[in-house]
Design an enzyme around this catalytic site. Structure first.
Site, PDB file in Angstrom:
ATOM      1  N   SER A  89      89.296   5.197  19.552  1.00 55.57           N
ATOM      2  CA  SER A  89      90.668   4.697  19.595  1.00 55.57           C
ATOM      3  C   SER A  89      91.538   5.665  20.393  1.00 55.57           C
ATOM      4  CB  SER A  89      91.224   4.536  18.180  1.00 55.57           C
ATOM      5  OG  SER A  89      90.466   3.597  17.451  1.00 55.57           O
TER       6      SER A  89
ATOM      7  N   ARG B 265      96.673  10.880  11.249  1.00 52.11           N
ATOM      8  CA  ARG B 265      95.940  11.414  12.403  1.00 52.11           C
ATOM      9  C   ARG B 265      96.574  12.709  12.887  1.00 52.11           C
ATOM     10  NH1 ARG B 265      93.836   8.170  10.233  1.00 52.11           N
ATOM     11  NH2 ARG B 265      92.809   6.257  10.914  1.00 52.11           N
TER      12      ARG B 265
ATOM     13  N   GLU C 297      95.759   9.568  20.901  1.00 52.97           N
ATOM     14  CA  GLU C 297      94.965  10.272  19.895  1.00 52.97           C
ATOM     15  C   GLU C 297      94.168  11.420  20.520  1.00 52.97           C
ATOM     16  OE1 GLU C 297      92.688   8.598  16.840  1.00 52.97           O
ATOM     17  OE2 GLU C 297      93.985   6.872  16.503  1.00 52.97           O
TER      18      GLU C 297
END
Length: 341
Positions: A240, A165, A337
């Site tokens: 998320s 990520r 995130e």
């Protein structure tokens, strides 16, 4: 300048968390030429810029005192190279729409990334991933425009420095470039990636006696994601909210002494990836709703939600509360995130 710029625009329709805040200026560009014009204007006015696709991975902590640029550059081009098909897609293409378009063209490699919210241009920034596939696995190159000079550069996978990520656009090149297009290397031959047990079970059950197809994998993943994640149209969220933390083998063994049921996955090189949703749930946050309207989704603890009235500060305060609780119990720091402006 031939591009319209609006002033004091509510960003609530432009972020899936549903946070109401105002951009001092907002514009929409549909070409590199328009992007170049607005970047020159922003530079002359000494304004920071915030490139935005569908706002599915951002949290606005307050009003944005700069120029928000809605990147709406679309279109897809294909060329064949060494048995692969290179697909160049405009940064403003809806990601899921692009995945389905590729399947309709008989092109494979991104079907496991179905229904991930956002636009094509954001995919490499986050190195989006799901069900054993990441964008880096099919990435060829991208084009991006320098915010200061207007120069357009091309970066390959090595230059993007992809990680979990993560990419160079979240580090060294943060705020320096606006991605205008992404080129992926896709295959005309379908090869299923069903490493996740529950995915394999559902796909094989759905297929029955018929062969597994890319379209079927995509359909099953869409069904799974719809069951787990709330639609931003009904409940504001940014997907998320935290990365799954990675810990060393020694930390893993220590945790097993007090948390024998902990959910982890091998991450290679003697490391383990903790299921962030599991640790958040076991800290008692699943389904909580604060007076501010900030909450945690009742069906998936990894998703922070806005019940309608929360501002960015309330969302971030809940996130910090979760981070502290997880750190105290499990000794790990959850990393956000979404990008915060």
């Amino acid at each position: 300048m031939n591009v319209k710029v609006d002033q004091y625009v509510d960003l609530k329709p432009h972020n899936t968390m549903g946070i109401s805040c105002f951009a001092r200026y907002l514009t929409r560009v549909t070409s590199e030429q328009q992007l170049s014009e607005v970047l020159l204007w922003a530079k002359a006015e000494n304004l920071p810029v915030c490139p935005l696709g569908e706002g599915s991975n951002v949290v606005f902590s307050g009003d944005y005192e700069g120029l928000v640029i809605l990147v709406a550059i679309t279109g897809c081009e294909t060329t064949e190279s060494n048995g692969r098909v290179l697909v160049k897609a405009g940064a403003g293409e809806n990601w899921h729409g692009f995945v389905r378009w590729a399947l309709d063209q008989g092109l494979y490699g991104i079907e496991n990334l179905s229904l991930i919210p956002g636009c094509v241009g954001a995919a490499p920034i986050q190195n989006i991933g799901a069900y054993g596939v990441e964008i880096k696995d099919v990435f060829h190159s991208l084009q991006a425009m320098d915010v200061t000079t207007g120069e357009v550069i091309s970066l390959d996978a090595d230059a993007c420095q992809f990680g979990y990520r993560d990419s160079v656009f979240k580090g060294e090149l943060r705020d320096r470039y606006v991605i205008t297009s992404v080129t992926l290397s896709l295959s005309k031959v379908f090869e299923s990636c069903l490493g996740y047990g529950h995915l394999q079970k559902e796909v094989l059950q759905e297929a029955g006696d018929q062969p597994v197809t890319g379209q079927l994998v995509s359909d099953v993943i869409c069904r799974i994601r719809n069951a787990k994640l709330p639609s931003p149209e009904h409940l504001g969220n940014a997907g998320s909210f935290f990365k799954n933390p990675v810990i060393c083998d020694g930390h893993y063994k220590e945790l097993l002494k007090t948390e024998p049921d902990i959910v982890l996955f091998p991450a290679g090189n003697g490391r383990w990836k903790l299921a962030a949703g599991w640790v958040i749930e076991h800290c008692g946050f699943k389904g909580v709703v604060r007076e501010s309207g900030a909450g945690v989704y009742k069906h998936q603890a990894l998703v922070l939600v806005n019940h309608g009235s929360a501002d960015g500060q309330a969302i971030l305060a809940l996130a910090e509360e979760i981070q502290q609780a997880v750190r105290e119990r499990f000794g790990v720091l959850l990393e956000r995130e979404p990008r915060v402006y």
